[in-house]
Scaffold this motif. Structure first.
Motif, mmCIF file in Angstrom:
data_model
loop_
_atom_site.group_PDB
_atom_site.id
_atom_site.type_symbol
_atom_site.label_atom_id
_atom_site.label_comp_id
_atom_site.label_asym_id
_atom_site.label_seq_id
_atom_site.Cartn_x
_atom_site.Cartn_y
_atom_site.Cartn_z
ATOM 1 N N PRO A 261 0.823 -1.214 0.000
ATOM 2 C CA PRO A 261 0.000 0.000 0.000
ATOM 3 C C PRO A 261 0.857 1.265 0.000
ATOM 4 C CG PRO A 261 -0.064 -1.086 2.146
ATOM 5 C CD PRO A 261 0.690 -1.998 1.232
ATOM 6 N N ASN A 262 0.381 2.304 -0.715
ATOM 7 C CA ASN A 262 1.059 3.623 -0.763
ATOM 8 C C ASN A 262 2.528 3.530 -1.156
ATOM 9 O OD1 ASN A 262 -1.301 5.002 0.149
ATOM 10 N ND2 ASN A 262 -0.859 4.277 2.210
ATOM 11 N N LEU A 263 2.829 2.632 -2.085
ATOM 12 C CA LEU A 263 4.230 2.476 -2.520
ATOM 13 C C LEU A 263 4.516 3.424 -3.686
ATOM 14 C CD1 LEU A 263 6.951 0.842 -2.418
ATOM 15 C CD2 LEU A 263 5.965 -0.620 -4.204
ATOM 16 N N PRO A 264 5.495 4.333 -3.539
ATOM 17 C CA PRO A 264 5.888 5.161 -4.678
ATOM 18 C C PRO A 264 6.701 4.316 -5.671
ATOM 19 C CG PRO A 264 6.875 5.974 -2.613
ATOM 20 C CD PRO A 264 6.278 4.646 -2.335
ATOM 21 N N VAL A 265 6.317 4.396 -6.949
ATOM 22 C CA VAL A 265 6.994 3.620 -8.003
ATOM 23 C C VAL A 265 7.431 4.583 -9.106
ATOM 24 C CG1 VAL A 265 6.768 1.697 -9.638
ATOM 25 C CG2 VAL A 265 5.430 1.673 -7.511
ATOM 26 N N VAL A 266 8.712 4.532 -9.455
ATOM 27 C CA VAL A 266 9.239 5.381 -10.531
ATOM 28 C C VAL A 266 9.256 4.592 -11.833
ATOM 29 C CG1 VAL A 266 11.239 6.683 -11.365
ATOM 30 C CG2 VAL A 266 10.660 6.720 -8.927
ATOM 31 N N LEU A 267 8.657 5.165 -12.886
ATOM 32 C CA LEU A 267 8.658 4.560 -14.229
ATOM 33 C C LEU A 267 9.728 5.286 -15.038
ATOM 34 C CD1 LEU A 267 4.778 4.657 -14.754
ATOM 35 C CD2 LEU A 267 6.120 2.922 -13.561
ATOM 36 N N PHE A 268 10.860 4.633 -15.237
ATOM 37 C CA PHE A 268 12.037 5.294 -15.825
ATOM 38 C C PHE A 268 12.298 4.698 -17.208
ATOM 39 C CE2 PHE A 268 16.125 7.390 -14.095
ATOM 40 C CZ PHE A 268 16.519 7.795 -15.367
ATOM 41 N N PRO A 269 11.941 5.418 -18.302
ATOM 42 C CA PRO A 269 12.150 4.861 -19.643
ATOM 43 C C PRO A 269 13.627 4.568 -19.917
ATOM 44 C CG PRO A 269 10.818 6.867 -19.724
ATOM 45 C CD PRO A 269 11.354 6.760 -18.339
ATOM 46 N N GLY A 270 13.878 3.634 -20.818
ATOM 47 C CA GLY A 270 15.255 3.239 -21.125
ATOM 48 C C GLY A 270 16.124 4.381 -21.610
ATOM 49 N N ASN A 271 15.583 5.218 -22.512
ATOM 50 C CA ASN A 271 16.410 6.220 -23.198
ATOM 51 C C ASN A 271 16.362 7.615 -22.598
ATOM 52 O OD1 ASN A 271 17.826 4.997 -25.410
ATOM 53 N ND2 ASN A 271 15.816 4.434 -26.179
ATOM 54 N N VAL A 272 15.893 7.757 -21.364
ATOM 55 C CA VAL A 272 15.718 9.090 -20.779
ATOM 56 C C VAL A 272 16.804 9.379 -19.743
ATOM 57 C CG1 VAL A 272 14.203 10.403 -19.229
ATOM 58 C CG2 VAL A 272 13.255 9.306 -21.250
ATOM 59 N N GLY A 273 17.188 10.650 -19.636
ATOM 60 C CA GLY A 273 18.132 11.075 -18.600
ATOM 61 C C GLY A 273 19.581 10.983 -19.053
ATOM 62 N N ASP A 274 20.459 11.685 -18.323
ATOM 63 C CA ASP A 274 21.893 11.572 -18.647
ATOM 64 C C ASP A 274 22.481 10.393 -17.881
ATOM 65 O OD1 ASP A 274 22.134 12.395 -16.030
ATOM 66 O OD2 ASP A 274 22.864 14.405 -16.497
ATOM 67 N N GLU A 275 23.802 10.265 -17.903
ATOM 68 C CA GLU A 275 24.434 9.091 -17.291
ATOM 69 C C GLU A 275 24.169 8.979 -15.799
ATOM 70 O OE1 GLU A 275 28.552 8.481 -18.205
ATOM 71 O OE2 GLU A 275 28.208 8.596 -20.357
ATOM 72 N N THR A 276 23.930 10.126 -15.149
ATOM 73 C CA THR A 276 23.719 10.092 -13.694
ATOM 74 C C THR A 276 22.235 10.016 -13.329
ATOM 75 O OG1 THR A 276 23.653 12.503 -13.573
ATOM 76 C CG2 THR A 276 25.810 11.472 -13.292
ATOM 77 N N GLY A 277 21.358 9.891 -14.356
ATOM 78 C CA GLY A 277 19.902 9.956 -14.134
ATOM 79 C C GLY A 277 19.382 8.992 -13.083
ATOM 80 N N LEU A 278 19.805 7.746 -13.169
ATOM 81 C CA LEU A 278 19.313 6.725 -12.243
ATOM 82 C C LEU A 278 19.808 7.004 -10.820
ATOM 83 C CD1 LEU A 278 17.518 4.232 -12.537
ATOM 84 C CD2 LEU A 278 19.546 2.880 -13.080
ATOM 85 N N ALA A 279 21.065 7.410 -10.709
ATOM 86 C CA ALA A 279 21.632 7.752 -9.391
ATOM 87 C C ALA A 279 20.920 8.969 -8.804
ATOM 88 C CB ALA A 279 23.131 8.014 -9.521
ATOM 89 N N THR A 280 20.579 9.937 -9.661
ATOM 90 C CA THR A 280 19.865 11.137 -9.200
ATOM 91 C C THR A 280 18.507 10.773 -8.611
ATOM 92 O OG1 THR A 280 20.952 12.479 -10.885
ATOM 93 C CG2 THR A 280 18.952 13.401 -9.918
ATOM 94 N N VAL A 281 17.769 9.923 -9.317
ATOM 95 C CA VAL A 281 16.445 9.512 -8.836
ATOM 96 C C VAL A 281 16.586 8.772 -7.507
ATOM 97 C CG1 VAL A 281 14.479 7.982 -9.299
ATOM 98 C CG2 VAL A 281 15.337 9.491 -11.097
ATOM 99 N N TYR A 282 17.574 7.869 -7.428
ATOM 100 C CA TYR A 282 17.816 7.131 -6.182
ATOM 101 C C TYR A 282 18.097 8.101 -5.030
ATOM 102 C CZ TYR A 282 20.595 4.719 -2.656
ATOM 103 O OH TYR A 282 21.108 4.284 -1.459
ATOM 104 N N ARG A 283 18.935 9.097 -5.287
ATOM 105 C CA ARG A 283 19.298 10.053 -4.217
ATOM 106 C C ARG A 283 18.110 10.931 -3.816
ATOM 107 N NH1 ARG A 283 24.508 10.397 -6.754
ATOM 108 N NH2 ARG A 283 23.884 12.285 -7.862
ATOM 109 N N ARG A 284 17.234 11.211 -4.780
ATOM 110 C CA ARG A 284 16.040 12.010 -4.444
ATOM 111 C C ARG A 284 15.098 11.235 -3.532
ATOM 112 N NH1 ARG A 284 15.007 15.507 -10.061
ATOM 113 N NH2 ARG A 284 16.751 16.896 -9.614
ATOM 114 N N LEU A 285 15.106 9.908 -3.658
ATOM 115 C CA LEU A 285 14.235 9.100 -2.814
ATOM 116 C C LEU A 285 14.928 8.664 -1.525
ATOM 117 C CD1 LEU A 285 12.520 6.923 -5.531
ATOM 118 C CD2 LEU A 285 11.480 8.731 -4.161
ATOM 119 N N ARG A 286 16.249 8.786 -1.507
ATOM 120 C CA ARG A 286 17.027 8.317 -0.362
ATOM 121 C C ARG A 286 17.994 9.422 0.032
ATOM 122 N NH1 ARG A 286 16.379 3.960 3.000
ATOM 123 N NH2 ARG A 286 14.633 5.369 2.926
ATOM 124 N N PRO A 287 17.456 10.603 0.478
ATOM 125 C CA PRO A 287 18.333 11.759 0.663
ATOM 126 C C PRO A 287 19.426 11.474 1.694
ATOM 127 C CG PRO A 287 16.038 12.287 1.264
ATOM 128 C CD PRO A 287 16.065 10.854 0.876
#
Length: 438
Positions: free
Chosen positions: A412-438
């Protein structure tokens, strides 16, 4: 505007909501579920058909089925004004004109259908009817990129009228495509829109969001006068049509949606080069645990997947107990197969395995990041078994974050990120992780 039309988006992969927020994404399209979308207070909702992952015949059949159910739902809800958007890829891949033909036959007649492939967050613009991909500040006609060489959806030209002629196999000749240039759009097009009839195909330029804002204004005015329009569009036009304003919580502050103080989980299915680069950056973070699934172990024997699943889940639990976010990813080596069917069967086995892992993640995870378009679709519909989900907004340009309902049986109430394959720069995935895990 109380009399604004309802915007109904048939999305051919689950990432088309990547420029909007605060609306519903539907994973099913039975009449009752569609009525939920039509009743929702937001002016726009999405039906995730995922047809880009299907062969042409199946894509056509599924699109028809959605439209037939929509017809019933629209009548049941007494909806008079609506716009239909066939949301597709900003690099021109997808089942065109198969899907727009099916929609026109079921929900038509339409006065025009518009090709609006601009997607500014992803660096896709259209000028003089030529569609460009901006890479590192350099404009490249999209037919010169890897996307045009797609084994299923390839094409030979970036000039939209020629693209239409190629894709319709000459049924719509290039000279018959109505071109809306930047000059036309910036001067105002309402009068011209009023003159369109007989589902004429139109190619639309756009370099910046205000171009589409202006065009959307003219479209909505023409629609209010009774014109009926269909769109084959990337995501940026939806921003202009829906007019939702800024999202409630800024991308940088989205950690406030976390449900527990525990670690999260990341699942990576996409194999494009950009994903691999982003994964490498993410794995440098100190609080993540890399968990690679060696898919070669069951390449020729699918009975091995049960053993791989058990081992993987055990490693996920160990990471969780150690306070680390598990990053689960498939091995990156490109495998070759004797035929297409074998490759499809293998892809299905990999997806099935990943979804069983999602279903059995620790229930207290604080967030889930899903990397890859098809993977994200599977996570929502199969992994989490959702009928519909609320879109919160974008956690990174082009990356949607949704939240499960408070009565979900497992998460319940789980935030889920839908991250397309071709979106963001090289640090995109790390950025999203850090935004959720400050």
């Amino acid at each position: 505007m109380a009399d604004r039309p309802k915007i109904i988006v048939l999305d051919d992969d689950p990432t088309g909501s990547q420029t909007v927020h605060s609306c519903l994404l539907l994973m099913r399209w039975d009449v009752e579920t569609l009525r939920l979308g039509l009743r929702d207070l937001a002016p726009i909702f999405f039906i995730l058909t995922n047809t880009r992952a299907l062969p042409p015949e199946k894509a056509a059949t599924l699109t028809r089925e959605v439209c037939q159910n929509l017809k019933i739902a629209i009548e049941a809800e007494g909806i008079k004004d609506f716009l239909v958007v066939s949301r597709s890829d900003s690099t021109l891949r997808g089942h065109y004109p198969i899907e727009t033909d099916a929609i026109a036959e079921e929900l038509g007649p339409f006065d025009a259908h518009f090709l609006t492939p601009a997607f500014f967050e992803g660096g896709r613009i259209t000028r003089d009817s030529i569609h460009y991909l901006v890479v590192n500040g350099k404009e490249t006609p999209v037919h010169e990129t890897e996307f045009a060489r797609d084994s299923v959806f390839g094409y030979s030209t970036s000039y939209l009228p020629d693209y239409v002629e190629e894709k319709t196999k000459g049924r719509i000749p290039a000279p018959q495509v109505e071109r809306f240039t930047l000059e036309d759009i910036r001067q105002g097009s309402q009068e011209r829109l009023m003159g369109l009839t007989n589902n004429v195909c139109c190619a639309v330029d756009a370099e910046i969001q205000s171009d589409l804002d202006r065009f959307a204004q003219d479209l909505l005015a023409a629609a209010a006068e009774g014109k009926r329009f269909l769109f084959r569009s990337a995501a940026s036009l939806l921003t202009s049509l829906a007019q939702l304003g800024p999202q409630p919580v800024a991308p940088e502050a989205m950690a406030e949606y976390e449900r527990t103080q525990q670690p999260g989980a990341v699942i990576v299915g996409s194999h494009v080069k950009k994903t691999t680069q982003q994964l490498e950056q993410l794995l440098k973070e100190s609080q993540v645990a890399p968990i690679e699934i060696d898919v070669t172990r069951f390449r020729d024997d699918f009975t091995q997947t049960a053993e791989v699943r058990q081992e993987t889940l055990q490693r996920v639990q160990e990471a969780f107990n150690a306070g680390k976010t598990a990053v689960i990813y498939t091995s990156r080596t490109e495998l070759t197969f004797d035929d297409v069917q074998q490759r499809l069967d293998f892809g299905e086995a990999v997806s099935g395995l990943l979804m069983e892992i999602v279903q059995n993640l620790p229930t207290e995870i604080s967030f889930l990041i899903s990397k890859g378009g098809i993977t994200s679709n599977d996570v929502l519909s199969t992994g989490l078994g959702l009928r519909s989900v609320q879109l919160l907004g974008q956690i990174l340009a082009g990356c949607s974050m949704v939240i499960t309902s408070d009565n979900h049986p497992r998460f319940p109430n789980l935030p889920v990120v839908l991250f397309p394959g071709n979106v963001g720069d090289e640090t995109g995935l790390a950025t999203v992780y850090r935004r959720l895990r400050p």
